[in-house]
Design an enzyme around this catalytic site. Structure first.
Site, short mmCIF file in Angstrom:
data_model
loop_
_atom_site.label_atom_id
_atom_site.label_comp_id
_atom_site.label_asym_id
_atom_site.label_seq_id
_atom_site.Cartn_x
_atom_site.Cartn_y
_atom_site.Cartn_z
N ASP A 130 -21.21 -25.00 -12.10
CA ASP A 130 -21.45 -24.35 -13.38
C ASP A 130 -22.96 -24.17 -13.50
OD1 ASP A 130 -21.99 -23.72 -16.00
OD2 ASP A 130 -20.87 -25.38 -16.88
N LYS A 142 -27.12 -15.80 -21.29
CA LYS A 142 -28.07 -16.90 -21.13
C LYS A 142 -29.22 -16.53 -20.19
CE LYS A 142 -24.53 -20.42 -22.01
NZ LYS A 142 -24.91 -20.93 -23.34
#
Length: 413
Positions: free
Chosen positions: A207, A233
């Site tokens: 991740d 992000k």
């Protein structure tokens, strides 16, 4: 507005000029945005690209012979071409577009799980995982009768690598670990994690939602099997994510969803599936976000992730030192290797109360458990105040945060 070219040195004032939202006020105060772990702000280049897409290119992709469809398809696929060197993937077709990190992890848990996980097999995660890297594996274990193994952490927020090495074995079918903890900032020793897993014959999913915007990531050097991150992000749009997967795994797994684009031939008797990457991209994608993600990648690449990392590390060190000067402050997450996150508590004050006071001062932070409830339970706390730093933040932002926390302390302690 001046546009970023390749920078020979990092110039935060110049970078900030590209982010129009940073000039606004909140509650009559200049915005101090320190919630970048939740989402980053967008440079004017990305905002312009969104407008340009809808005014010049808007059309469906991959299916049309008309001019606009071909232009939209070309622009959409440019992003895939740029992501290959950004991650150093071996092939463009190893780049799969998703809605975000969450969908990417769910895709792997579902598709890999159906093909390779059986009753009694083991999935290994860590105690610091985001819920998005816990729940899909729990669901898989419930469906297949597999066992979820959780690697503990020490008080500093570092993985217990001795336990990890003892846990991974012949029954391990997947190791799914965060590259950088969203709640603690810990940078995990991912290369060692991958090597240990591969020695036991297990693939690894990383991740990387909190990693690729802060430090260079090379999937071939890491030899990682799967890696996921979200566009919003990395200074790009929301609703677009990336799953990198090694070709051998993507070919071996079944599709995630059925529908248009992921098929080669359809009849009522049988369906054959499309080649990579389209096998995993059913239906009309988020075309605008996919096209505009390329501009965010260009922006990061022009500035340079090495320069960004140095700037953010300087701010992290500065924030840590300044916050620790406040009586009653406890920093949660003190790993030796950290990215630009400072999570803290102020005495016995609930994090929400601190966050409300900071908001009144125009300072945006995140409060709560940060989608890491098991991690908060490990520390015996309800949550933290999290200040997450991006490349456009400054020492003046940190000074404002510290002054705000001092004000909260004066009011609440």
């Amino acid at each position: 507005m001046e546009r970023i070219a390749v920078l020979e040195r990092f110039d935060v004032d110049r970078v900030r000029k590209d982010f129009p939202i940073l000039t606004r006020t909140v509650n009559g105060k200049p915005l101090v945005y320190l919630d970048n772990g939740a989402t980053t702000q967008k440079p004017q280049q990305v905002i312009d690209a969104i407008v340009d897409y809808y005014t010049q290119l808007n059309s469906n992709v991959h299916r049309g012979v008309h001019h606009l469809s071909q232009l939209a398809t070309d622009a959409f696929e440019v992003t895939r071409r740029k992501l290959r060197p950004f991650l150093n993937a071996a092939y463009e077709h190893e780049i799969i577009f998703t809605k975000g990190t969450t969908e990417a992890i769910n895709l792997v848990a579902s598709c890999y799980g159906k093909a390779f996980v059986n009753a009694g097999d083991e999935i290994v995660i860590s105690a610091m995982e985001h819920h998005s890297n816990i729940v899909p594996w729990q669901m898989l274990c419930e469906e297949q009768g597999a066992i979820l193994k959780v690697i503990p952490i020490n008080e500093a927020g570092e993985l217990d690598m001795d336990v990890y090495q003892a846990t991974v074995g012949s029954r391990t079918k997947m190791v799914a670990i965060t590259y950088v903890s969203n709640a603690l900032g810990t940078i995990n020793p991912v290369k060692e994690i991958i090597d240990v897993a591969h020695a036991a014959g297990a693939p690894v999913l990383l991740d990387a939602a909190q990693a690729v915007q802060h430090l260079p990531v090379d999937v071939q050097a890491l030899d990682v099997d799967f890696l996921a991150f979200s566009g919003h992000k990395v200074y790009g749009p929301t609703g677009i994510g990336v799953l990198y997967g090694k070709e051998k795994w993507l070919n071996a797994m079944p599709p995630y969803q059925g529908g248009g684009e992921m098929i080669k031939e359809v009849s009522f008797a049988q369906t054959t599936y499309n080649e990579l990457p389209f096998k995993y991209e059913a239906g009309t994608p988020n075309i605008e976000a996919g096209v505009c993600l390329a501009h965010a990648v260009d922006y990061l690449t022009a500035i340079g992730l090495d320069q960004i990392a140095r700037h953010e590390q300087e701010l992290l060190d500065y924030a840590t030192e300044r916050l620790l000067s406040i009586p009653g402050i406890r920093i949660v997450g003190t790993a030796k290797q950290k990215s630009s996150v400072v999570s803290f508590l102020l005495g016995g004050v609930h994090p929400y109360d601190v966050g409300v006071i900071l908001d009144k001062l125009g300072i945006a932070v995140r409060t709560g458990h940060h989608c890491t409830q098991p991690l908060m339970d490990r520390y015996g706390i309800p949550g933290t105040v999290r200040a997450s730093i991006a490349m456009y933040n400054t020492k003046e932002d940190i000074d404002a945060l510290v002054a705000g926390v001092e004000r909260a302390a004066a009011m609440l302690l």
